[in-house]
Design an enzyme around this catalytic site. Structure first.
Site, short mmCIF file in Angstrom:
data_model
loop_
_atom_site.label_atom_id
_atom_site.label_comp_id
_atom_site.label_asym_id
_atom_site.label_seq_id
_atom_site.Cartn_x
_atom_site.Cartn_y
_atom_site.Cartn_z
N HIS A 131 -24.70 34.03 -21.47
CA HIS A 131 -23.75 35.13 -22.97
C HIS A 131 -22.45 35.82 -22.79
CE1 HIS A 131 -24.82 39.05 -22.47
NE2 HIS A 131 -26.13 38.92 -22.31
N GLU A 145 -33.46 37.62 -21.32
CA GLU A 145 -33.01 38.98 -20.51
C GLU A 145 -34.04 39.50 -19.74
OE1 GLU A 145 -29.53 40.62 -19.20
OE2 GLU A 145 -28.84 40.25 -21.13
#
Length: 173
Positions: free
Chosen positions: A30, A105
């Protein structure tokens, strides 16, 4: 921000096992958040992209749009990842956009929201080279747990898209 990930090079592998047995998976991290810029551990917290992050996502999207169209774009359901994925999917003309918490994550437990240097001082064993099995207090994942989760998801995607190009967003940091 963009890295190629594959277990073998498609051209080399195609000669021995046949192209229909392969899947290309492109892994993209990202774009930047204000937490990244401040070195704050975000883990599974949900800050959005900042302007730098949106710009990074557009740059990667332009590059990927010049390559083979992916069959699908997979993303974590967190805002920073899903916004990056949406920018890429739009630029690549992909309508099959899948958001899944399995691509989040690493869960950082009690370290969420701490500045990285403070977290290292607080729990140095978690950041040591031999700490792969060390779970993070507060429900956080060990590196081994993170690896198993992400590799399993990547294998599922690769199996689903054998013989197609797949672009996905995964945080296997």
């Amino acid at each position: 921000m963009a890295d190629r990930a594959a277990t073998s090079h498609p051209a080399a592998a195609a000669s021995t096992i046949g192209i229909k047995q392969l899947a290309e998976v492109v892994v993209v991290r990202h774009g930047e958040t204000s937490w990244n810029a401040s070195r704050i551990i975000q883990g599974q917290m949900d800050p959005e992209l900042n302007e730098t992050g949106r710009s990074q996502a557009r740059v990667v999207a332009r590059r990927l749009s010049r390559e083979a169209k992916p069959a699908a774009v997979y993303s974590s359901d967190l805002r920073r990842a899903s916004e990056t994925a949406q920018i890429i999917a739009t630029a690549c003309g992909v309508s099959n956009l899948v958001f899944d918490p399995g691509l989040r994550e690493r869960h950082m437990g009690d370290l969420h929201g701490l500045v990285f240097d403070d977290a290292v001082r607080r729990n140095p064993e978690i950041f040591s080279w031999d700490g792969r099995t060390q779970e993070i207090p507060g429900g956080g994942e060990s590196l081994d747990q993170l690896s198993r989760r992400c590799v399993s998801y990547l294998n599922t995607i690769a199996e689903k898209h054998k013989g197609k190009a797949s672009s996905m967003r995964s945080l296997t940091l």
